[in-house]
Motif scaffolding. Structure first.
Motif, PDB file in Angstrom:
ATOM      1  N   ALA A  14      69.453  66.860  39.987  1.00 27.97           N
ATOM      2  CA  ALA A  14      70.302  68.034  40.185  1.00 27.97           C
ATOM      3  C   ALA A  14      69.964  68.729  41.502  1.00 27.97           C
ATOM      4  CB  ALA A  14      70.137  69.005  39.012  1.00 27.97           C
ATOM      5  N   ILE A  15      68.684  68.839  41.800  1.00 24.47           N
ATOM      6  CA  ILE A  15      68.263  69.471  43.065  1.00 24.47           C
ATOM      7  C   ILE A  15      68.724  68.624  44.245  1.00 24.47           C
ATOM      8  CG2 ILE A  15      66.262  70.112  44.474  1.00 24.47           C
ATOM      9  CD1 ILE A  15      64.827  70.704  41.738  1.00 24.47           C
ATOM     10  N   GLU A  41      66.946  73.836  50.263  1.00 26.82           N
ATOM     11  CA  GLU A  41      66.061  73.446  49.163  1.00 26.82           C
ATOM     12  C   GLU A  41      65.702  74.607  48.244  1.00 26.82           C
ATOM     13  OE1 GLU A  41      61.537  71.819  48.771  1.00 26.82           O
ATOM     14  OE2 GLU A  41      62.774  70.892  50.296  1.00 26.82           O
ATOM     15  N   ALA A  42      65.337  75.745  48.822  1.00 26.41           N
ATOM     16  CA  ALA A  42      64.918  76.895  48.002  1.00 26.41           C
ATOM     17  C   ALA A  42      66.059  77.392  47.122  1.00 26.41           C
ATOM     18  CB  ALA A  42      64.404  78.021  48.891  1.00 26.41           C
ATOM     19  N   LYS A  75      68.965  77.645  41.829  1.00 21.37           N
ATOM     20  CA  LYS A  75      70.189  77.383  41.063  1.00 21.37           C
ATOM     21  C   LYS A  75      69.909  76.473  39.867  1.00 21.37           C
ATOM     22  CE  LYS A  75      73.778  78.206  44.439  1.00 21.37           C
ATOM     23  NZ  LYS A  75      75.087  77.798  44.891  1.00 21.37           N
ATOM     24  N   VAL A  76      69.083  75.464  40.074  1.00 18.15           N
ATOM     25  CA  VAL A  76      68.756  74.562  38.962  1.00 18.15           C
ATOM     26  C   VAL A  76      67.960  75.307  37.891  1.00 18.15           C
ATOM     27  CG1 VAL A  76      67.454  72.484  38.340  1.00 18.15           C
ATOM     28  CG2 VAL A  76      68.950  72.467  40.336  1.00 18.15           C
ATOM     29  N   VAL A  77      67.074  76.197  38.305  1.00 18.38           N
ATOM     30  CA  VAL A  77      66.333  77.010  37.334  1.00 18.38           C
ATOM     31  C   VAL A  77      67.309  77.827  36.494  1.00 18.38           C
ATOM     32  CG1 VAL A  77      64.762  78.983  37.099  1.00 18.38           C
ATOM     33  CG2 VAL A  77      64.178  77.121  38.629  1.00 18.38           C
ATOM     34  N   ALA A  78      68.279  78.445  37.154  1.00 15.00           N
ATOM     35  CA  ALA A  78      69.259  79.272  36.436  1.00 15.00           C
ATOM     36  C   ALA A  78      70.133  78.414  35.516  1.00 15.00           C
ATOM     37  CB  ALA A  78      70.132  80.027  37.438  1.00 15.00           C
ATOM     38  N   GLU A  79      70.510  77.233  35.965  1.00 15.41           N
ATOM     39  CA  GLU A  79      71.389  76.376  35.166  1.00 15.41           C
ATOM     40  C   GLU A  79      70.680  75.784  33.946  1.00 15.41           C
ATOM     41  OE1 GLU A  79      72.713  73.455  37.939  1.00 15.41           O
ATOM     42  OE2 GLU A  79      73.997  74.861  39.030  1.00 15.41           O
ATOM     43  N   ALA A 124      58.234  77.411  37.071  1.00 20.63           N
ATOM     44  CA  ALA A 124      57.021  76.677  37.445  1.00 20.63           C
ATOM     45  C   ALA A 124      57.147  75.193  37.112  1.00 20.63           C
ATOM     46  CB  ALA A 124      55.805  77.268  36.742  1.00 20.63           C
ATOM     47  N   THR A 125      57.791  74.872  35.997  1.00 22.76           N
ATOM     48  CA  THR A 125      57.960  73.476  35.585  1.00 22.76           C
ATOM     49  C   THR A 125      58.848  72.730  36.574  1.00 22.76           C
ATOM     50  OG1 THR A 125      57.722  74.091  33.266  1.00 22.76           O
ATOM     51  CG2 THR A 125      58.786  71.989  33.722  1.00 22.76           C
ATOM     52  N   ILE A 126      59.962  73.339  36.944  1.00 20.62           N
ATOM     53  CA  ILE A 126      60.904  72.693  37.862  1.00 20.62           C
ATOM     54  C   ILE A 126      60.280  72.552  39.249  1.00 20.62           C
ATOM     55  CG2 ILE A 126      63.124  72.960  39.027  1.00 20.62           C
ATOM     56  CD1 ILE A 126      64.161  74.162  36.405  1.00 20.62           C
TER      57      ILE A 126
END
Length: 149
Positions: free
Chosen positions: A61-62, A72-73, A78-82, A88-90
């Motif tokens: 996804a990233i 990148e940031a 966005k992937v964290v929110a989705e 921290a895991t992502i």
């Protein structure tokens, strides 16, 4: 539970009782800390088992968002929110992906350098083709030659 002859303690002097008290308090604190660490390990293990595929899919996804032109940031956020997975895991999974990718790139680059070296090219010529200096090429070759097979 371990049984302990409490009545025999009455015969001990106060200093000995104080020492025993401190010793058993230390044991109790150590056991509590170890139990908490075990609970955290169990929780982490079950979390990883339940979410492994979803965590691994975050890399794709990233990468997809970066290919779409997002930096990148921002892609990470966005992937964290989705996914609603912990940030921290992502972030840790993305760092691991980049580390593995760099390692495989270095292997491929080293193989290309050695192939050109075997064909008789000088370090300077190889460096011009690869985009590195002649001294960097020399260090890479020495490192590869020093590696055990």
């Amino acid at each position: 539970m371990i049984s302990f002859p409490v009545l025999s303690l009455k015969t001990l002097p106060p200093a000995e009782l104080d020492n025993l008290s401190k010793h058993f308090q230390y044991l109790a604190d150590t056991c509590a800390d170890m139990a908490e660490a075990a609970r955290k390990r169990d929780h982490h293990t079950s979390y990883v088992r339940d979410y492994r595929k979803q965590i691994d899919d975050t890399v794709n996804a990233i990468r997809l968002k970066i290919d779409q032109g997002i930096d990148e940031a921002t892609a990470l956020r966005k992937v964290v929110a989705e996914t609603r997975l912990p940030e921290a895991t992502i972030f840790a999974r993305w760092r691991l992906h980049n580390k593995r990718k760099a390692r495989s790139y270095d292997k491929l680059r080293g193989a290309k350098i050695m192939q050109l070296k075997r064909r008789g090219h000088t370090n300077k010529e190889i460096g011009q083709k690869i985009g590195l200096s002649a001294s960097q090429i020399g260090r890479i070759i020495r490192k590869i030659e020093a590696e055990p097979d």
